[in-house]
Scaffold this active site. Sequence first.
Site, short mmCIF file in Angstrom:
data_model
loop_
_atom_site.label_atom_id
_atom_site.label_comp_id
_atom_site.label_asym_id
_atom_site.label_seq_id
_atom_site.Cartn_x
_atom_site.Cartn_y
_atom_site.Cartn_z
N HIS A 165 50.14 37.09 -44.33
CA HIS A 165 49.24 38.12 -44.88
C HIS A 165 49.32 37.97 -46.40
O HIS A 165 50.38 37.66 -46.94
CB HIS A 165 49.72 39.54 -44.60
N GLU A 199 47.66 38.17 -28.53
CA GLU A 199 49.12 38.32 -28.66
C GLU A 199 49.73 38.81 -27.35
O GLU A 199 49.23 39.77 -26.76
CB GLU A 199 49.41 39.29 -29.81
N GLU A 248 42.02 39.94 -33.76
CA GLU A 248 43.21 40.08 -32.91
C GLU A 248 43.21 41.45 -32.23
O GLU A 248 43.42 42.47 -32.89
CB GLU A 248 44.47 39.91 -33.77
N ASP A 259 52.30 39.91 -47.76
CA ASP A 259 53.68 39.50 -47.49
C ASP A 259 54.14 38.51 -48.54
O ASP A 259 55.32 38.47 -48.87
CB ASP A 259 53.93 38.69 -46.20
C1 XLS Z 1 50.52 43.61 -35.42
C2 XLS Z 1 49.82 42.34 -35.46
C3 XLS Z 1 49.85 41.63 -36.80
C4 XLS Z 1 48.79 40.58 -36.84
C5 XLS Z 1 48.46 40.11 -38.22
O1 XLS Z 1 50.83 44.16 -34.39
O2 XLS Z 1 50.32 41.53 -34.44
O3 XLS Z 1 51.12 41.11 -37.05
O4 XLS Z 1 49.14 39.48 -36.08
O5 XLS Z 1 48.07 41.14 -39.02
NI NI Z 2 49.89 39.52 -34.17
NI NI Z 3 51.61 42.64 -32.92
#
Ligand code: XLS
Ligand code: NI
Ligand code: NI
Length: 441
Positions: free
Chosen positions: A103, A270, A234, A106
Amino acid sequence: MTQDEYFPAVETVSYEGPESDDPLSYAYYDPERRVGEKTMAEHLRFSVAFWHTFVEEGTDPFGAGTMQRPWDDVEDPMERAEARVDAAFEFIEKLGVPYFCFHDRDVAPSGETIAESNANLDRIVDRIEDRMDETGIELLWGTPQLFYEPKYAHGAATSPNADVYAHAAAQTKQALDVTTRLDGENFVIWGGREGYTTLLNTDMDREFENLARFLRMVADYADDIGFDGQLLIEPKPKEPTKHQYDFDAATVLSFLRKYGLEEDFNLNLEGNHATLAGHTFQHELRYARINDALGSIDANQGDKLLGWDTDQFPTDTKTTTLAMLEILEAGGIAPGGLNFDAKVRRESFEPVDLFYGHVSGIDTFAKGLLVAQDLRESGVLEEFVESRYSGYEESIHADVAAGQTDLVALAEYAENNGPPELDSGRQERLELILNRHIAKF
Ligand code: XLS
Ligand code: NI
Ligand code: NI
């Protein structure tokens, strides 16, 4: 160039095979080993997540940070950011992984103004670029962090405050600029606070419209600056908001289609987000695959006894096998990859624990790949599923698939033929076969 500053106790992690008792070696991940048409490295495209690995302090709502991070022992925030970059590249090089993800916030601290934040990011990105050149490590994806700062309390691209929306746009523009500069293969949007806590104060319709316009602007800007990577959304159902708009693969796809964005965005799925949505990881991957939207993966797992995103390293071979089956069936994950959006527990505070976590996750996916390829070569699942639906190939049923029949014709057929004869679903037999394939490796 292997630096030895932050992880002096660890040498390069390499493949030693399942018989080795060195936990800092790979039992399954052998990057050059061919599996079907590709090498393991080409299939798996592993990536280290900058935020969890180099920034996470190990706080939780009840306790302070626990992590021992020698690269954080620097007062000045910009110097600390530079030290983190150095630690990251030493770590990733020793791990032998080709990619990382970050990010904007970060890698570099935000400043008082947008211009200051941008200047901070540019300076750190200079250093990242140098390290990338030296090591050959590449950027899988960059993403704007649109959820941490207090101004995003009500959301970013769904904020009721129009000035915040503009700030989110400024930040996203810069994040896409630096991702392009670093030749990122993808750009991810995770709507960290795009959702609501109560509908009493929320104009849901307007928030969806605003989010769609925002994503249209992102896609247009990507075209304008010649970003030729993949744009990804995502999904996650909840946390930090009670109800995130990008709930799961199906919800996001229906949103993208409503607003004509389905050609512009694919999905970054994810593992832990799937389970939070009440799905298996395989369900999410299958749904994306059959809709041609499988873009990339955040490789982690949750704890089914806890209701939040625990972001643990994957350790469950059955889950990774089923995930790799979907990826192989899709013809691969590129230009996406398998990004370890995973963190060590706050009780695992030593730097070396970062290696154990990644080695464990890498091997669990590498073994999953071997089992999935073996299952595919055996043809056992494919043949079973094919025969299960084979009735649709015959007589009037073939007209169903061709869209050439109607209720009257089907009713006539049903009346003139005997009662249906069902076959067993054989779930237990298939589970037994799956487990035997896992046990082979
Ligand atoms: C949070 C998300 C985050 C994304 C990127 O739950 O997984 O880490 O992958 O912003
Ligand atoms: Ni993520
Ligand atoms: Ni996550």
